[in-house]
Design an enzyme around this catalytic site. Structure first.
Site, PDB file in Angstrom:
ATOM      1  N   GLU A 182      30.213  22.293  22.740  1.00  0.00           N
ATOM      2  CA  GLU A 182      29.653  23.431  23.748  1.00  0.00           C
ATOM      3  C   GLU A 182      29.059  22.597  24.968  1.00  0.00           C
ATOM      4  OE1 GLU A 182      26.885  25.594  21.603  1.00  0.00           O
ATOM      5  OE2 GLU A 182      28.381  26.314  20.323  1.00  0.00           O
ATOM      6  N   ASN A 228      34.798  21.120  20.780  1.00  0.00           N
ATOM      7  CA  ASN A 228      34.532  22.231  20.183  1.00  0.00           C
ATOM      8  C   ASN A 228      33.682  23.131  21.291  1.00  0.00           C
ATOM      9  OD1 ASN A 228      34.690  24.040  17.607  1.00  0.00           O
ATOM     10  ND2 ASN A 228      32.291  23.659  17.475  1.00  0.00           N
ATOM     11  N   HIS A 264      33.034  32.898  17.622  1.00  0.00           N
ATOM     12  CA  HIS A 264      32.094  33.879  17.089  1.00  0.00           C
ATOM     13  C   HIS A 264      32.272  35.114  17.850  1.00  0.00           C
ATOM     14  CE1 HIS A 264      29.770  30.893  14.963  1.00  0.00           C
ATOM     15  NE2 HIS A 264      29.942  30.213  15.916  1.00  0.00           N
ATOM     16  N   GLU A 294      34.728  28.196  13.762  1.00  0.00           N
ATOM     17  CA  GLU A 294      33.574  29.030  13.377  1.00  0.00           C
ATOM     18  C   GLU A 294      33.614  30.546  13.302  1.00  0.00           C
ATOM     19  OE1 GLU A 294      30.248  27.404  15.819  1.00  0.00           O
ATOM     20  OE2 GLU A 294      30.998  25.441  15.712  1.00  0.00           O
ATOM     21  N   ASP A 296      33.829  34.258  12.877  1.00  0.00           N
ATOM     22  CA  ASP A 296      32.670  35.166  12.329  1.00  0.00           C
ATOM     23  C   ASP A 296      32.536  36.507  13.397  1.00  0.00           C
ATOM     24  OD1 ASP A 296      30.403  35.790  10.791  1.00  0.00           O
ATOM     25  OD2 ASP A 296      28.939  34.339  11.791  1.00  0.00           O
TER      26      ASP A 296
HETATM   27  C1  XIL Z   1      24.151  26.734  14.018  1.00  0.00           C
HETATM   28  C2  XIL Z   1      23.629  26.707  12.515  1.00  0.00           C
HETATM   29  O1  XIL Z   1      24.536  27.652  11.793  1.00  0.00           O
HETATM   30  C3  XIL Z   1      22.113  27.094  12.158  1.00  0.00           C
HETATM   31  O2  XIL Z   1      21.853  27.146  11.081  1.00  0.00           O
HETATM   32  C4  XIL Z   1      21.533  26.428  13.413  1.00  0.00           C
HETATM   33  O3  XIL Z   1      20.091  26.719  13.307  1.00  0.00           O
HETATM   34  C5  XIL Z   1      22.059  26.498  14.860  1.00  0.00           C
HETATM   35  O4  XIL Z   1      23.287  25.916  14.918  1.00  0.00           O
HETATM   36  N1  XIL Z   1      27.947  26.605  17.575  1.00  0.00           N
HETATM   37  C6  XIL Z   1      28.046  25.563  16.829  1.00  0.00           C
HETATM   38  C7  XIL Z   1      27.075  25.365  15.514  1.00  0.00           C
HETATM   39  O5  XIL Z   1      28.643  24.464  17.034  1.00  0.00           O
HETATM   40  O6  XIL Z   1      26.957  24.106  15.245  1.00  0.00           O
HETATM   41  C8  XIL Z   1      25.927  26.284  15.420  1.00  0.00           C
HETATM   42  O7  XIL Z   1      25.358  26.229  14.100  1.00  0.00           O
HETATM   43  C9  XIL Z   1      26.545  27.939  15.856  1.00  0.00           C
HETATM   44  C10 XIL Z   1      27.165  27.947  16.966  1.00  0.00           C
END
Ligand code: XIL
Length: 352
Positions: A182, A228, A264, A294, A296
């Protein structure tokens, strides 16, 4: 009430690759997925997610897990996590991040990450190691140094030292590393809040990948290196910024093997299959793999979490996973945990 996420629609999308005509979208809709949707293949006629993904040419269908934690006392959760028919890879949700792995300068802690890797190895799963350079979850000592005007040279050596130590410690036990996470802002420029960017400038990006490449060579293992990010999955300025960043690494002959599409997404706001496929192919033209890292799909509005909303959510999981199934170099898919009890984003509620 069970709290398992509505990810089973993914199985229908995977199955649809070899089936004609494509099956209807939601396998399940209302409320929460009963645990036997995950664990009892024969009883409900639904295939196990990882089994079916691997049978259809993907390396895995995996999940994040925030382990070590209370999950380890939850038999139902652990049964599902451990079952490699269901999940073929784990990403540690937190414990490989800088605040846990280098809590004091040059003093490394690997215990949290080891727990996840041990579970994965005991059950024949891949591990996506996550992550080496990010603007979040950094230790106070690092932020204090930045605030006190640390030099460019020192910051570069701190970044290189961290990357080298982590890659060499876990070696080939990591299938891949998210080297930089990010790094972009909404318009595709560098994120100004990133402490590495603040001190080193844009060079932090190739410097991180160069350090990773060097460490990988030392391990002699085939560890894949990824960028990522979220918001790069279906076009726009941020995606273009990522394309440019990957192209620059390639032009400089620096190792980068893949791009993580975090994915996400929002119920009803998930990019179309066609848009996802198109953006995957734009990256793949640069000779990289894609992983949905990720996945979701959350409700932005809790009041939408009704039968119609759950059906839409299932449709969205279906269309997102379909994109990966349609693209050979989308090699695997990982959901960002599978149980709202332990999840960063609840299926039903917006947390951020
Ligand atoms: C998140 C975790 O799931 C949480 O437990 C933590 O508090 C914050 O980070 N993008 C990412 C992940 O690359 O590392 C993040 O994970 C969610 C967003």
């Amino acid at each position: 009430m069970p709290s398992f996420k509505n990810i089973f629609a993914a199985a229908a999308a995977i199955a649809a690759v070899n089936a004609a005509p494509a099956p209807p979208t939601p396998l399940i809709a209302p409320q929460d997925v009963p645990v036997n949707q995950y664990t009892n293949d024969a009883a409900n006629g639904a295939p196990f997610l990882n089994n079916i993904a691997q049978q259809n040419g993907k390396l895995w269908f995996g999940t994040a897990a925030d382990i070590p934690g209370p999950e380890q006392q939850d038999l139902e959760y652990m049964t599902i996590l451990n079952d490699t028919r269901i999940f073929g890879a784990i990403t540690p949700a937190n414990y490989m991040k800088w605040q846990y792995t280098e809590p004091e300068r040059n003093n490394f802690s690997y215990t949290g990450g080891d727990v996840v890797i041990d579970i994965a190895e005991d059950h024949g799963k891949y591990v996506r190691c996550h992550n080496l350079c990010w603007d979040n979850q950094n230790p106070a000592w690092l932020l204090d140094l930045v605030a006190s005007g640390v030099s460019n040279k020192t910051m570069i050596s701190i970044l290189q030292n961290h990357i080298t130590n982590l890659i060499e410690h876990w070696g080939g036990r990591c299938y891949s590393w998210d080297v930089v996470n990010e790094a972009l802002n909404g318009t595709g420029g560098w994120d100004q809040a990133n402490p590495f960017y603040q001190v080193i400038g844009p060079a932090f990006f190739p410097i991180a990948f160069e350090a990773a490449e060097k460490a990988v060579k030392k391990t002699k293992a085939d560890i894949k290196l990824y960028y990522n990010d979220y918001g790069i999955e279906s076009g726009g300025a941020r995606a273009q910024g990522a394309v440019n960043a990957i192209a620059a690494l390639k032009a400089a002959n620096i190792q980068v093997d893949g791009v993580g599409f975090e994915s996400h997404f929002e119920v009803g706001g998930t990019p179309s299959t066609a848009a996802l496929v198109q953006q995957m192919n734009t990256f793949i033209a640069l000779d990289v793999d894609i992983v949905m890292t990720e996945l979701d799909i959350r409700f932005v509005n809790a009041s939408a979490a009704n039968a119609g909303g759950y059906a839409q959510q299932a449709t969205d999981y279906y269309s997102a996973v379909s994109a990966c199934m349609q693209v050979d170099r989308c090699i695997a898919m990982t959901v960002w945990d599978f149980d709202d009890k332990y999840s960063y984003v609840l299926t039903h509620l917006l947390l951020f």
